[in-house]
Design a protein around this motif. Structure first.
Motif, short mmCIF file in Angstrom:
data_model
loop_
_atom_site.label_atom_id
_atom_site.label_comp_id
_atom_site.label_asym_id
_atom_site.label_seq_id
_atom_site.Cartn_x
_atom_site.Cartn_y
_atom_site.Cartn_z
N ARG A 66 0.85 -1.18 0.00
CA ARG A 66 0.00 0.00 0.00
C ARG A 66 0.89 1.23 0.00
O ARG A 66 1.99 1.21 0.54
N ALA A 67 0.40 2.30 -0.60
CA ALA A 67 1.17 3.55 -0.62
C ALA A 67 0.73 4.43 0.54
O ALA A 67 -0.46 4.66 0.75
N VAL A 68 1.71 4.93 1.29
CA VAL A 68 1.45 5.83 2.41
C VAL A 68 1.99 7.21 2.06
O VAL A 68 3.16 7.35 1.70
N VAL A 69 1.14 8.21 2.13
CA VAL A 69 1.57 9.58 1.89
C VAL A 69 1.43 10.36 3.19
O VAL A 69 0.40 10.28 3.87
N VAL A 70 2.49 11.07 3.57
CA VAL A 70 2.49 11.95 4.74
C VAL A 70 2.71 13.37 4.21
O VAL A 70 3.56 13.58 3.34
N TYR A 72 2.63 15.49 17.43
CA TYR A 72 3.70 14.77 16.74
C TYR A 72 5.06 15.07 17.36
O TYR A 72 5.80 14.18 17.75
N ASN A 73 5.42 16.32 17.46
CA ASN A 73 6.63 16.76 18.14
C ASN A 73 6.18 17.64 19.30
O ASN A 73 5.69 18.75 19.10
N THR A 74 6.35 17.15 20.51
CA THR A 74 5.78 17.85 21.67
C THR A 74 6.56 19.08 22.08
O THR A 74 6.06 19.91 22.84
N THR A 75 7.80 19.24 21.58
CA THR A 75 8.61 20.39 21.98
C THR A 75 8.69 21.47 20.92
O THR A 75 9.27 22.52 21.16
N SER A 76 8.12 21.23 19.76
CA SER A 76 8.13 22.25 18.72
C SER A 76 6.72 22.43 18.18
O SER A 76 6.07 21.47 17.77
N ALA A 77 6.28 23.68 18.17
CA ALA A 77 4.96 23.99 17.64
C ALA A 77 5.04 24.47 16.20
O ALA A 77 4.03 24.88 15.62
N SER A 78 6.23 24.40 15.59
CA SER A 78 6.41 24.87 14.23
C SER A 78 5.95 23.82 13.22
O SER A 78 5.79 22.64 13.53
N VAL A 79 5.77 24.28 11.98
CA VAL A 79 5.25 23.42 10.92
C VAL A 79 6.35 22.53 10.36
O VAL A 79 7.43 23.02 10.00
N PRO A 80 6.13 21.21 10.28
CA PRO A 80 7.09 20.35 9.57
C PRO A 80 7.02 20.64 8.07
O PRO A 80 6.02 20.35 7.42
N ILE A 81 8.07 21.25 7.55
CA ILE A 81 8.03 21.73 6.17
C ILE A 81 8.73 20.80 5.18
O ILE A 81 8.38 20.75 4.02
N TRP A 82 9.78 20.11 5.64
CA TRP A 82 10.40 19.07 4.82
C TRP A 82 10.01 17.72 5.41
O TRP A 82 10.16 17.48 6.61
N ILE A 83 9.50 16.84 4.56
CA ILE A 83 9.02 15.53 4.99
C ILE A 83 9.71 14.45 4.17
O ILE A 83 9.75 14.52 2.94
N GLU A 84 10.28 13.47 4.86
CA GLU A 84 11.03 12.39 4.19
C GLU A 84 10.61 11.04 4.76
O GLU A 84 10.57 10.85 5.98
N LEU A 85 10.28 10.09 3.87
CA LEU A 85 9.90 8.73 4.24
C LEU A 85 10.89 7.74 3.65
O LEU A 85 11.50 7.99 2.61
N ALA A 86 11.00 6.57 4.29
CA ALA A 86 11.75 5.44 3.74
C ALA A 86 11.07 4.17 4.18
O ALA A 86 10.59 4.06 5.31
N ALA A 87 11.02 3.18 3.27
CA ALA A 87 10.35 1.92 3.55
C ALA A 87 11.37 0.84 3.86
O ALA A 87 12.39 0.71 3.18
N ASN A 88 11.08 0.04 4.90
CA ASN A 88 11.93 -1.10 5.24
C ASN A 88 11.93 -2.08 4.07
O ASN A 88 10.86 -2.52 3.62
N PRO A 89 13.10 -2.47 3.54
CA PRO A 89 13.16 -3.31 2.34
C PRO A 89 12.94 -4.80 2.60
O PRO A 89 12.81 -5.56 1.63
N LEU A 90 12.93 -5.22 3.86
CA LEU A 90 12.79 -6.65 4.15
C LEU A 90 11.42 -7.13 3.68
O LEU A 90 10.40 -6.49 3.91
N ILE A 91 11.40 -8.28 3.04
CA ILE A 91 10.23 -8.72 2.27
C ILE A 91 8.98 -8.90 3.13
O ILE A 91 7.86 -8.80 2.65
N ASN A 92 9.17 -9.18 4.43
CA ASN A 92 8.01 -9.40 5.30
C ASN A 92 7.65 -8.17 6.12
O ASN A 92 6.88 -8.27 7.08
N SER A 93 8.18 -7.01 5.76
CA SER A 93 7.98 -5.81 6.57
C SER A 93 7.06 -4.81 5.89
O SER A 93 7.10 -4.62 4.67
N ASP A 94 6.22 -4.17 6.70
CA ASP A 94 5.40 -3.04 6.25
C ASP A 94 5.87 -1.74 6.89
O ASP A 94 5.17 -0.73 6.83
#
Length: 385
Positions: free
Chosen positions: A45-49, A82-104
């Motif tokens: 499945r595709a996850v977009v944040v 999400y981040n309890t110590t910063s009230a600022s906007v997350p402006i750069w967002i980066e994801l990576a998927a675990n490559p192991l075949i049985n992992s989500d």
């Protein structure tokens, strides 16, 4: 207009869906890539944040193969901000998927818009989001200043997985020149390294401006590239246990306003362990340059083409072909978007895929390359390129 939209490509019918609006972030934060998409390896499945209309809590949605699930904000998913110590906007967002075949598993790393930018990350296990340590707040409150240069805030964060262990490395630049920090998520024992670990690159003449962390296929090796505010280009290589810092590749890249370089490892089994570095340079004259890491040493630099403001690289997972997309600086004559590819060890000449004109700084990420992981089935026939 500041809209973040998603669209789905159907490889069987060779068609795009209609777009779906995720959020509107206005025309200030639109200079950042406030979203990312990754597929679960096992669940597929595709996850977009994404930046949730400049809220301190990003939101996410899932493409389940048929439709997009409703939006959920990460404070709802985590039970607290999400981040309890910063009230600022997350402006750069980066994801990576675990490559192991049985992992989500998918991991998330963000950089916020604070005066001294904050770095923070969490983990998706295929069902829920969770924190990777007891810390609920920023991992670093003084990351490299993504507001310098002010006209083109830069991405100084990245995350990638070791391909055999399934460990994830989060890395970012610091405000101190030569300093880069990283943490490792051990997906086996579910432990995040408790403190930020220093990667010092002495040849960096300024703080990090743009960074890339790239995994080697079928290996625990990673390659880190960093372009600093003084336009120096450096790399370092992770063995799975320790770093080796390379000699500087260039002291005068095209500009500081965009990522002038990219790195890709070859997927051709005959060239296992080889990686290509391509970048735009102003050393002597304006042109693009490429250099091969042969698995043991860096080769000679080859100059080609015109000046490149943004470089994107990708390697096809089946054929082994390496693709390069270069968005030329407006100072190029003419200013085009070009493509070239590496087949059987030979680079092609550049092909103009857009005859210009290109836009001036900031270029943003106006070129991107993705390869289909499987050959499409059309009318019950498997189609090979």
């Amino acid at each position: 207009n500041g809209e973040i939209r998603v669209q789905v490509w159907n490889g069987n019918t060779q068609t795009w869906s209609a777009t779906t609006l995720l959020a509107n972030i206005g025309t200030t934060n639109d200079v950042y890539r406030g979203f990312d998409i990754e597929y679960e390896t096992s669940g597929d499945r595709a996850v977009v944040v994404y930046n949730n209309a400049n809220n301190r809590n990003p939101a996410y949605r899932i493409w389940n193969g048929i439709a997009w699930t409703p939006a959920v904000t990460l404070d709802t998913a985590l039970g607290a901000n999400y981040n309890t110590t910063s009230a600022s906007v997350p402006i750069w967002i980066e994801l990576a998927a675990n490559p192991l075949i049985n992992s989500d598993e998918i991991v998330l790393l963000t950089l916020d818009a604070a005066a001294s930018p904050d770095v923070y990350g969490v983990r998706w296990n295929g069902s829920v989001w969770s924190r990777m340590s007891a810390a609920t707040g920023s991992w670093d409150t003084d990351a490299a200043d993504s507001g310098v240069p002010a006209v083109s805030p830069s991405k100084v964060i990245d995350v990638a997985y070791e391909q055999l262990t399934g460990r994830a490395m989060f890395i970012w630049g610091d405000t101190t020149a030569t300093d880069n920090y990283y943490r490792i998520w051990d997906g086996t024992t579910l432990i995040l390294s408790p403190a930020n670990i220093l990667l010092d690159i002495p040849a960096m003449g300024d703080e990090a401006d743009w960074v890339r962390l790239v995994p080697r296929p079928n290996s625990n090796q990673l390659m880190y590239g960093v372009q600093d505010g003084g336009r120096d280009l450096n790399t370092a290589r992770w063995s799975g246990a320790a770093w080796t810092v390379d000699g500087e590749h260039d002291g005068n890249t095209e500009d500081a306003d965009q990522r002038n370089f990219d790195i890709v490892y070859e997927t051709n089994p005959a060239n296992a362990g080889q990686a290509w570095l391509i970048w735009g340079s102003r050393v002597g004259a304006d042109f693009s340059r490429r250099r091969l890491w042969n698995g043991a040493a860096w080769g000679a630099i080859t100059n080609f083409g015109d000046d490149g403001a943004l470089v994107q690289l990708a390697a096809h997972p089946v054929t082994g072909v390496v693709f390069a997309g270069i968005y030329q600086d407006t100072g190029a004559v003419p200013d085009d978007i070009t493509s070239l590819n590496l087949v059987c060890g030979v680079w092609s000449a550049e092909t103009v895929i857009w005859a210009g004109p290109t836009v001036g700084d900031p270029v943003l990420e106006r070129v991107f390359i993705a390869t289909e992981r499987f050959f499409p089935i059309i009318n019950w026939r498997e189609i090979y390129p």
